[in-house]
Design an enzyme around this catalytic site. Sequence first.
Site, PDB file in Angstrom:
ATOM      1  N   ASP A  90       8.579  -1.749   5.987  1.00  0.00           N
ATOM      2  CA  ASP A  90       8.264  -2.757   4.964  1.00  0.00           C
ATOM      3  C   ASP A  90       9.534  -3.296   4.301  1.00  0.00           C
ATOM      4  O   ASP A  90       9.581  -4.456   3.877  1.00  0.00           O
ATOM      5  CB  ASP A  90       7.316  -2.155   3.919  1.00  0.00           C
ATOM      6  N   ASP A 126       0.847  -1.211   0.000  1.00  0.00           N
ATOM      7  CA  ASP A 126       0.000   0.000   0.000  1.00  0.00           C
ATOM      8  C   ASP A 126       0.881   1.261   0.000  1.00  0.00           C
ATOM      9  O   ASP A 126       0.823   2.055   0.938  1.00  0.00           O
ATOM     10  CB  ASP A 126      -0.927   0.004   1.236  1.00  0.00           C
ATOM     11  N   VAL A 142       2.721  -6.283   3.170  1.00  0.00           N
ATOM     12  CA  VAL A 142       3.218  -5.128   3.933  1.00  0.00           C
ATOM     13  C   VAL A 142       2.188  -4.001   4.026  1.00  0.00           C
ATOM     14  O   VAL A 142       2.540  -2.848   4.260  1.00  0.00           O
ATOM     15  CB  VAL A 142       4.569  -4.619   3.350  1.00  0.00           C
ATOM     16  N   ASP A 174       6.874   1.258   1.938  1.00  0.00           N
ATOM     17  CA  ASP A 174       6.459   0.299   0.901  1.00  0.00           C
ATOM     18  C   ASP A 174       7.282   0.525  -0.368  1.00  0.00           C
ATOM     19  O   ASP A 174       7.661  -0.435  -1.053  1.00  0.00           O
ATOM     20  CB  ASP A 174       4.988   0.478   0.526  1.00  0.00           C
TER      21      ASP A 174
END
Length: 305
Positions: A235, A8, A120, A13
């Site tokens: 992440d 996301d 994640v 990320d």
Amino acid sequence: MPWILDTDPGVDDAAAVIGALRLPLDLLGITVVHGNVPLEMTLTNTLRLKQLLGSDIPVYAGAAQALLQPPCHAPEIHGADGLGDITWPPLTVAAEQQHAVAFIVEAAKTYAGSLNLLAVGPLTNIALALAMEPSLVDAVERVVIMGGTHSAHGNTSMVGEFNFYADPEAAAMVLRAGWHVEVVPWETTLASLVPLDVLPEVGANPVSDTFRRLSAHLARRMKRMRGVEGLLMCDFAALAVALDPSVGVDTVKLYGVVETAGQHGRGLLALDYARRFGGAPNLTMYRTLEQESLQQLFRRAFADE
Ligand code: BDR
Ligand code: CA
């Protein structure tokens, strides 16, 4: 070992996506979920990264909402657009037509027994895939999750970590599905900040330059909020564990459930440290990561090719 990355974006990320494409993880595709910002934006951000890296990896749009939880986003951490509000060239790449959940289910059939998941973001896509195809549990070899806490120190509520808090029902479904998952929790990643001088050290290239710009907002925020200098790369830490489980130096197998009720407890990862109240361990908890290995992977992900 084929992997699907469910994400996301989100600044950390973005580091995981870049690392997965450059280190690389053996990726079948990237599935996108609502989370740090709404799905429309997390999808745009994933496509921006795909374009930046000149990657032909397929990207699939997934769930736009949590199962029950009202929308929960984190623009104050990641910027209004989720990637630090920098400017990007117009998009020339697009997402696949297939839905992310259908792609996960199909991949589980094609790669039965050897598929791996790195999740994640909020766990909505994974929970929906389990609901559509419960045999996903047997098809998957490893499930690595960035989410939850090892000691109930929340970042989104007193006890809730963002990914679990943003869809507690999905997280609960994933943990009780009958597979053994690997959890890289909030406290572990907070103790694994990437020093700010690591990025300049790798040299200037389009990927490191873009990441330096998009992560500046998060670095400033960390300094203001927590008084710490460094990049919070939650992440990326989960990616490191996916690539090399030996990055985990203190791990423990535990039974855990996600709380979905209560005034303050929603999204809490409850863990049976006493081994008295739950069942057989359903997760491996990564409590400490080896910092030099982590930073080495980070350097490699952003270095000149
Ligand atoms: C998690 O929440 C998000 O803001 C980050 O991208 C990470 O996945 C940390 O709690
Ligand atoms: Ca995330």
